[in-house]
Design a protein around this motif. Structure first.
Motif, mmCIF file in Angstrom:
data_model
loop_
_atom_site.group_PDB
_atom_site.id
_atom_site.type_symbol
_atom_site.label_atom_id
_atom_site.label_comp_id
_atom_site.label_asym_id
_atom_site.label_seq_id
_atom_site.Cartn_x
_atom_site.Cartn_y
_atom_site.Cartn_z
ATOM 1 N N MET A 14 7.530 32.433 33.121
ATOM 2 C CA MET A 14 8.937 32.735 31.892
ATOM 3 C C MET A 14 9.393 31.635 32.650
ATOM 4 O O MET A 14 9.958 31.568 33.802
ATOM 5 C CB MET A 14 9.469 33.970 32.365
ATOM 6 N N THR A 15 10.150 30.985 31.493
ATOM 7 C CA THR A 15 11.770 30.518 31.214
ATOM 8 C C THR A 15 12.840 30.718 31.196
ATOM 9 O O THR A 15 12.846 31.325 30.161
ATOM 10 C CB THR A 15 11.294 29.383 31.088
ATOM 11 N N ALA A 16 14.166 31.315 31.917
ATOM 12 C CA ALA A 16 14.893 31.592 31.973
ATOM 13 C C ALA A 16 16.712 30.298 31.782
ATOM 14 O O ALA A 16 16.094 29.418 32.548
ATOM 15 C CB ALA A 16 15.127 32.627 32.833
ATOM 16 N N THR A 17 16.776 30.464 30.418
ATOM 17 C CA THR A 17 18.268 29.674 29.988
ATOM 18 C C THR A 17 19.107 29.971 29.652
ATOM 19 O O THR A 17 19.519 31.360 29.263
ATOM 20 C CB THR A 17 17.402 28.312 28.899
ATOM 21 N N LEU A 18 20.047 29.638 29.241
ATOM 22 C CA LEU A 18 21.610 30.148 28.658
ATOM 23 C C LEU A 18 21.607 30.558 27.784
ATOM 24 O O LEU A 18 21.069 28.479 27.375
ATOM 25 C CB LEU A 18 22.746 29.986 29.597
ATOM 26 N N GLY A 19 22.340 30.658 26.911
ATOM 27 C CA GLY A 19 22.933 30.890 25.404
ATOM 28 C C GLY A 19 24.135 31.706 24.971
ATOM 29 O O GLY A 19 24.266 32.492 26.134
ATOM 30 N N PRO A 20 24.799 31.543 23.635
ATOM 31 C CA PRO A 20 25.260 32.282 23.339
ATOM 32 C C PRO A 20 24.863 34.136 23.501
ATOM 33 O O PRO A 20 23.531 34.066 23.409
ATOM 34 C CB PRO A 20 26.162 31.818 21.596
ATOM 35 N N SER A 21 25.455 34.931 23.561
ATOM 36 C CA SER A 21 25.292 36.456 23.407
ATOM 37 C C SER A 21 25.363 37.252 21.767
ATOM 38 O O SER A 21 24.048 38.402 21.196
ATOM 39 C CB SER A 21 26.631 37.378 24.593
ATOM 40 N N GLY A 22 25.631 36.223 20.829
ATOM 41 C CA GLY A 22 24.884 36.749 19.558
ATOM 42 C C GLY A 22 26.401 37.685 19.209
ATOM 43 O O GLY A 22 26.206 38.074 18.091
ATOM 44 N N GLY A 23 27.051 37.897 19.473
ATOM 45 C CA GLY A 23 27.680 39.812 18.928
ATOM 46 C C GLY A 23 27.809 40.362 18.798
ATOM 47 O O GLY A 23 26.515 41.051 19.641
ATOM 48 N N LYS A 24 28.640 41.172 17.734
ATOM 49 C CA LYS A 24 27.561 42.294 18.114
ATOM 50 C C LYS A 24 26.529 42.999 17.061
ATOM 51 O O LYS A 24 25.643 43.899 17.361
ATOM 52 C CB LYS A 24 28.854 43.282 17.038
ATOM 53 N N TRP A 53 20.566 35.292 28.913
ATOM 54 C CA TRP A 53 20.067 35.312 29.332
ATOM 55 C C TRP A 53 18.985 35.040 28.290
ATOM 56 O O TRP A 53 18.791 36.034 27.203
ATOM 57 C CB TRP A 53 19.665 35.892 30.331
ATOM 58 N N TYR A 54 18.240 33.514 27.438
ATOM 59 C CA TYR A 54 17.170 33.806 26.601
ATOM 60 C C TYR A 54 16.397 33.471 27.896
ATOM 61 O O TYR A 54 16.099 32.372 28.315
ATOM 62 C CB TYR A 54 17.182 32.857 25.973
ATOM 63 N N ILE A 55 15.064 34.393 27.545
ATOM 64 C CA ILE A 55 13.862 34.467 28.378
ATOM 65 C C ILE A 55 12.626 33.854 27.625
ATOM 66 O O ILE A 55 12.387 34.734 26.623
ATOM 67 C CB ILE A 55 13.180 35.816 28.804
ATOM 68 N N ASN A 56 12.253 33.252 27.511
ATOM 69 C CA ASN A 56 11.092 32.273 26.314
ATOM 70 C C ASN A 56 11.331 32.136 25.174
ATOM 71 O O ASN A 56 10.115 32.423 24.376
ATOM 72 C CB ASN A 56 9.816 33.040 26.972
ATOM 73 N N GLY A 57 12.742 32.354 25.164
ATOM 74 C CA GLY A 57 13.090 31.490 23.721
ATOM 75 C C GLY A 57 14.145 32.964 23.366
ATOM 76 O O GLY A 57 14.615 32.559 22.190
ATOM 77 N N TYR A 58 14.264 33.874 23.916
ATOM 78 C CA TYR A 58 14.360 35.004 23.042
ATOM 79 C C TYR A 58 15.340 35.575 23.563
ATOM 80 O O TYR A 58 15.726 35.620 25.431
ATOM 81 C CB TYR A 58 12.952 36.295 23.306
#
Length: 266
Positions: A66-76, A92-97
């Protein structure tokens, strides 16, 4: 004048606000003639409708990396709607999700390549990856009593004084959208549409590598988190065997994501 209304996390700390003016509002404090446009206070008896994005799930018996990167949490519609908890703004974004629920099997060794930021002096972009048995995360900021009741299953080493030290941070890989008001994330109808609007930037360097093997002592549900910040990750389902008929589509999509990530880093 600035106002906003939001939720507090389990430690009574403010997260991203939920309600705020979507545009500049002008107040006329002395209208002539006087105007009353206030709404009466009422109680809404209708059930609350959860307008959220679809919960991503990774259920694949062939999954090992698995790959773990960071990204915005997407609001409500994103982290907050999917978990019911307030968000600090990153996830956390895991495998792009974004914060997928992941099914893992006991006795199998898994490897996570982590890009959570490795500068401990950065209050915003330093997020070592850990797995614990409690749903909130942010172990480093917990009270001593809360730490005593939290079991860290992977991602730390202990000093001679039994103090936990994170081992898995890695260079920063961050999804972001420059010049866009993050409060408007709720306007996207789906995570797919939201994700397409993001750009990824990655620092140079090799990822941190976390290797772990769930065993019989692990609870059926554990959680992946940031060591320093709460409410950034979500559930890992630990099973003894997979149900039949599971699709490997998640692994195929991960292979595509990994290829794109390697291209961006190089």
């Amino acid at each position: 004048m600035i106002w906003a209304i939001g939720r507090m996390n389990h430690q009574k700390e403010p997260g991203i606000h939920d309600y705020f003016p979507r545009s500049v509002l002008k107040l006329d404090l002395d209208p002539k003639p006087p105007i009353d446009t206030c709404y009466p206070f009422t109680v809404n008896t209708e059930p609350l409708k959860r307008d959220v994005w679809e919960q991503p799930k990774i259920i694949d018996s062939n999954l090992r990396m698995m790959t773990a990167t960071l990204g915005p949490s997407g609001g409500k519609k994103g982290f907050q709607g999917l978990t019911g908890m307030p968000s600090p703004g990153l996830a956390w974004y895991i495998n792009g999700y974004m914060i997928p629920e992941i099914w893992l099997k006991r006795g199998i060794t898994y490897v996570v390549y982590i890009y959570g930021g490795n500068n401990p002096h950065s209050s915003q972009y330093y997020h070592p990856f850990v797995i614990t048995d409690e749903p909130n995360g942010g172990y480093d900021g917990m009270t001593d009593n809360a730490q005593k009741h939290t079991r860290i299953l992977a991602g730390v080493q202990y000093t001679l004084r039994r103090q936990a030290r994170p081992t898995s941070a890695g260079p920063l890989c961050l999804r972001e959208r420059k010049g866009f008001d993050r409060r408007l994330d709720d306007n996207f109808l789906s995570f797919k549409e939201f994700n397409r609007s993001l750009d990824m930037r990655c620092e140079q360097g090799d990822p941190a590598i976390l290797e772990f093997k769930p065993n019989s002592s692990w609870p059926d549900i554990v959680y992946y988190h940031s060591f320093v910040q709460n409410n950034m990750g979500w559930k890992l389902h630990i099973v003894d065997k997979y149900s039949t008929g599971r699709s490997s589509a998640a692994q195929i999509q991960f292979n595509c994501f990994l290829g794109i990530l390697i291209y961006l880093i190089l």
